[in-house]
Scaffold this active site. Structure first.
Site, PDB file in Angstrom:
ATOM      1  N   GLU A  55      16.798  19.000  41.454  1.00  0.00           N
ATOM      2  CA  GLU A  55      15.675  19.472  42.264  1.00  0.00           C
ATOM      3  C   GLU A  55      16.079  19.588  43.723  1.00  0.00           C
ATOM      4  O   GLU A  55      16.966  18.888  44.196  1.00  0.00           O
ATOM      5  CB  GLU A  55      14.456  18.555  42.109  1.00  0.00           C
ATOM      6  CG  GLU A  55      14.723  17.073  42.337  1.00  0.00           C
ATOM      7  CD  GLU A  55      14.156  16.556  43.649  1.00  0.00           C
ATOM      8  OE1 GLU A  55      14.102  17.339  44.627  1.00  0.00           O
ATOM      9  OE2 GLU A  55      13.799  15.362  43.711  1.00  0.00           O
ATOM     10  N   ARG A  80      14.119   7.065  42.569  1.00  0.00           N
ATOM     11  CA  ARG A  80      14.041   7.755  41.279  1.00  0.00           C
ATOM     12  C   ARG A  80      13.709   9.248  41.423  1.00  0.00           C
ATOM     13  O   ARG A  80      13.024   9.833  40.593  1.00  0.00           O
ATOM     14  CB  ARG A  80      13.049   7.064  40.345  1.00  0.00           C
ATOM     15  CG  ARG A  80      13.334   5.593  40.138  1.00  0.00           C
ATOM     16  CD  ARG A  80      12.437   4.975  39.088  1.00  0.00           C
ATOM     17  NE  ARG A  80      12.768   5.462  37.755  1.00  0.00           N
ATOM     18  CZ  ARG A  80      13.753   4.989  36.997  1.00  0.00           C
ATOM     19  NH1 ARG A  80      14.539   4.012  37.448  1.00  0.00           N
ATOM     20  NH2 ARG A  80      13.967   5.496  35.793  1.00  0.00           N
ATOM     21  N   CYS A  85      23.263  19.909  43.643  1.00  0.00           N
ATOM     22  CA  CYS A  85      24.646  19.631  43.239  1.00  0.00           C
ATOM     23  C   CYS A  85      25.391  18.670  44.153  1.00  0.00           C
ATOM     24  O   CYS A  85      26.108  17.791  43.662  1.00  0.00           O
ATOM     25  CB  CYS A  85      25.434  20.934  43.081  1.00  0.00           C
ATOM     26  SG  CYS A  85      25.652  21.901  44.596  1.00  0.00           S
ATOM     27  N   HIS A 122      28.583  25.946  45.270  1.00  0.00           N
ATOM     28  CA  HIS A 122      28.341  24.930  44.237  1.00  0.00           C
ATOM     29  C   HIS A 122      29.465  23.905  44.238  1.00  0.00           C
ATOM     30  O   HIS A 122      30.645  24.258  44.371  1.00  0.00           O
ATOM     31  CB  HIS A 122      28.227  25.584  42.861  1.00  0.00           C
ATOM     32  CG  HIS A 122      27.952  24.608  41.755  1.00  0.00           C
ATOM     33  ND1 HIS A 122      26.904  23.709  41.815  1.00  0.00           N
ATOM     34  CD2 HIS A 122      28.592  24.382  40.573  1.00  0.00           C
ATOM     35  CE1 HIS A 122      26.912  22.981  40.718  1.00  0.00           C
ATOM     36  NE2 HIS A 122      27.916  23.354  39.950  1.00  0.00           N
ATOM     37  N   ASP A 137      30.170  17.882  35.871  1.00  0.00           N
ATOM     38  CA  ASP A 137      29.185  18.527  36.722  1.00  0.00           C
ATOM     39  C   ASP A 137      27.793  18.101  36.300  1.00  0.00           C
ATOM     40  O   ASP A 137      27.287  18.523  35.269  1.00  0.00           O
ATOM     41  CB  ASP A 137      29.333  20.050  36.613  1.00  0.00           C
ATOM     42  CG  ASP A 137      28.412  20.796  37.565  1.00  0.00           C
ATOM     43  OD1 ASP A 137      27.701  20.133  38.348  1.00  0.00           O
ATOM     44  OD2 ASP A 137      28.404  22.045  37.526  1.00  0.00           O
TER      45      ASP A 137
END
Length: 285
Positions: A55, A80, A85, A122, A137
């Site tokens: 997210e 939590r 990435c 990324h 990943d």
């Protein structure tokens, strides 16, 4: 390199639901589950991707995304939350480094957005196990791998639950992660052998979190790579992606947003953040 010595490993293992592991057992060289071997790599990677959603809500809320390990640990472990990435793979790298793995970074170009050549935005990891490199990943969202993939055998098909991946090689040593959807292989991203360091991800993160052309700018993005159905909420559209290539879509309104985040992605926000997110979501109607 990844500040693994600063990680609260017990809290991380509890967060991902990893059975029987602790920092004390790593330091003592036992139990077997936490040795730097392939079985441990699979188990930690799979537990991480099962527990922590992808997210980018902080970008939508106009907040900076910090990449120092303690900030990531507070957000993803203790609060939590999920992350994208740079956060996800920095946390995974720190845990693997602490356990004893050799971990290095790579920068990848996302190939899911069309035929143009995108920038490197990324972050992925390469982990060495018994002299062989493995792609790890935890931060590519709903289409990303749940488990490590071998890099020493390009072209080999790897089954992960109901999904199949392969890594193929292009000119110049570029490796491409591909996902089988229905009967069609689709490129997810491509990365070169060049090693990336945490400071490189700080630069990439600045673009992804603040540039107006970033795919995360001004847009809600939450995703989860399930064993069967893969789920993605982008803007107002919730997509359930099936291994046979089918995609089911529905619109999520402001009044149901928080329930969807909880039910589909395991995300519960503090009241203030939740109210602001609903306000932003409603403003776009």
């Amino acid at each position: 390199m990844w500040s693994g010595d600063e990680l609260d490993l017990d809290a991380y293992l509890a967060r991902i639901g990893f059975p029987g592991g602790s920092a004390a057992s790593v330091d003592a060289g036992e139990p077997r589950e936490l040795r730097p071997d392939l079985a441990t790599l699979y188990a930690v990677h799979r537990a991480h991707t099962a527990a922590i959603a992808f997210e980018s809500l902080d970008v939508l809320l106009g907040r900076p995304v910090a990449l120092d390990l303690k900030s990531i640990e507070v957000k993803l472990v203790h609060d939590r939350r999920g992350g994208y990435c740079y956060e996800q793979n920095s946390l995974l790298a720190a845990a693997l480094e602490r356990i004893g793995f050799e971990v290095s970074g790579r920068g990848a170009r996302n190939r899911t957005r069309g035929d143009f050549v995108p920038a490197v935005t990324h972050a992925v990891l390469v982990v060495m196990v018994e002299g062989e490199p493995w792609l790890c990943d935890a931060g590519f969202g709903h289409q990303g791998p749940r488990e490590p993939l071998p890099l020493a055998r390009p072209g080999a098909e790897v089954r992960q639950g109901e999904w199949t991946y392969r890594v193929r090689e292009e000119e110049g040593g570029v490796l491409v992660l591909c996902l089988l959807r229905g009967d069609t292989w689709r490129d997810l991203y491509a990365f070169s052998p060049q090693q990336y360091h945490p400071v490189d991800y700080v630069v990439l993160n600045h673009y992804s979190s603040s540039h107006p052309a970033s795919s995360f700018s001004g847009r809600l993005v939450v995703q989860y790579p399930g064993d069967g159905v893969r789920r993605a909420l982008v803007g107002r559209e919730l997509t359930r992606l099936h291994p046979d290539g089918r995609a089911e879509r529905e619109t999520v309104g402001a009044d149901e947003l928080l329930a969807v985040l909880d039910r589909e992605f395991g995300l519960r926000l503090p009241d203030r953040d939740a109210a602001e997110l609903v306000r932003i979501h409603r403003a776009g109607d």
